[in-house]
Design a protein around this motif. Structure first.
Motif: not given
Ligand code: ATP
Ligand code: MG
Length: 399
Positions: A301-312
């Motif tokens: 999740m850390n690596v995937v979240n790194a491409v966006t600034t929107l909340p997931i």
């Protein structure tokens, strides 16, 4: 039994004083849309409640629709009678008689918003209670745990009488929390994640990644059907279908297979973010649940979240698979979700996906691809499918 109207309670909303007006307006609008197939029905606002005037429609049909509206806490079919004590007594008696086989105790709960009415609430309770006891032998009053509550509300010239509540879905009316972009696969989880986000007032836009011909037209239709089913709870949904074949093929050709899932997910998030901004959504939603599969680890999740600034948002994060399945069955998406059509994630599934992917390795792998161009092309070629409630596509058949 014929009823005149349906009383709707919206508990939680009453507490949020500041936003109350916006919430009630949205709830009324959502109810009106939901009941549009009954053109003579009218929704009336009263203090702390709503009344749906049935004007001849069958109450059960109307109630079954109201049970799919977020923000409604309690639903009761009710009678509307002139505010005269004898009329109230008659109707209350009728209510008890209609249920006398199931109940042995009752309690009258009255409310008088009209102080002109010549009886106080406690007097109304006693008058009606005494009358019922004098007419029916085998029922008693129980003020603590009655089988049947007889609610009487005196409001001006008319009064409302109704029995026990039917439970509504609760939550907040769809729309009050703004829009979100749901990543909708054909699986069990993501439709439930969308449902739960809408339960807190989120309006849904959905995005699906489709890898034709690796995934079939039927797999796409399954996702359309799932989104269509969700419209009964959330109203209209814009479904965006993104062509994903080129991206998957490129990942497959150029990147370590153990990183393919991570890289694919990062593409999904980048594209979803771009679409979210285009369609006015303030967050992404996925059906992930912590630790469920290899790709759903905190490292991943850390690596995937790194491409966006929107909340997931991941509304299923605290749920067990069994709980998710039960909810999917309850909301009616389960049967479609388990139909055996391939998903783009399973088509190129590596033998040993990394459960703890590293950011620098992922980024190095991605250098082998033209990310910006791939994302832009996918966004440009995205197909838009607008779905609205009551338009179930009955022509398509799986078999
Ligand atoms: P689901 O039951 O929702 O398919 P899953 O348990 O299969 O979830 P994953 O395959 O890891 O889990 O997918 C995690 C999440 O990623 C999904 O819940 C969904 O939100 C998103 N997702 C996966 N595949 C797609 C797709 N083809 N299109 C859109 N979103 C997808
Ligand atoms: Mg899946």
């Amino acid at each position: 039994m014929r009823y005149d109207c349906i009383l709707i309670r919206y508990g939680e909303l009453a507490l949020k004083k500041k936003n109350r007006e916006i919430f009630i307006e949205q709830l009324v609008k959502n109810i009106e849309e939901k009941l549009a197939i009954f053109p003579r029905v009218s929704v009336i606002r009263a203090r702390g409640r709503l009344f749906v005037e049935l004007n001849g429609y069958n109450h059960e049909q109307v109630i079954s629709r109201l049970k799919e509206v977020f923000g409604i806490v309690g639903i009761s079919p009710a009678w509307k009678v002139p505010s005269e004590i004898d009329r109230l007594k008659e109707k209350a008696l009728e209510l008890v008689q209609s249920q006398s086989a199931q109940i042995s105790t009752f309690k009258v709960v009255s409310k008088r918003t009209d102080k002109q009415f010549p009886y106080r609430s406690d007097q109304i309770n006693r008058e009606i209670g005494g009358f019922i006891l004098s007419q029916i032998r085998n029922v008693k009053v129980d003020v603590h745990h009655p089988d049947l509550f007889i609610h009487v509300e005196v409001r001006g010239r008319f009064s409302y009488i109704y029995g026990n509540d039917i439970l509504g879905l609760g939550g907040l009316p769809v729309g009050v929390s703004g829009s979100v972009m749901l990543l909708l696969s054909g699986g069990i989880d993501s439709p439930v994640a969308g449902y739960l986000t809408s339960k807190r007032g989120g309006k849904l836009c959905a995005v699906h990644f489709h890898s034709f011909p690796f995934t079939s037209e039927r797999a796409k239709q399954k996702v359309i059907d799932l989104a269509q089913h969700l419209t009964r709870y959330v109203g209209t949904i814009r479904l965006l279908v993104v062509p994903f074949t080129e991206i998957q093929t490129q990942i497959n050709e150029h990147c370590y297979s153990s990183y393919s899932i991570t890289i694919m997910r990062r593409f999904m998030i980048r594209i979803s973010e771009s679409l979210a901004r285009k369609h006015g959504c303030l967050a992404l939603v996925t059906g992930e649940s912590l630790g469920q599969v290899a790709s759903q680890t905190l490292e991943s999740m850390n690596v995937v979240n790194a491409v966006t600034t929107l909340p997931i948002l991941r509304p299923l994060i605290g749920m067990d698979k069994l709980e998710i399945i039960n909810l999917a069955k309850e909301i009616g998406t389960y049967e479609t979700s388990i139909l055996p059509y391939e998903d783009c994630c399973t088509v190129f599934l590596p033998k040993a996906p990394k459960t703890k992917p590293q950011l620098h390795v992922t980024e190095k792998q991605e250098k082998l691809l033209n990310i910006e161009q791939l994302v832009q092309e996918a966004v440009e070629k995205t197909e838009i499918i607008d779905l609205s409630p009551d338009q179930e596509n009955k022509e398509f058949s799986y078999f």
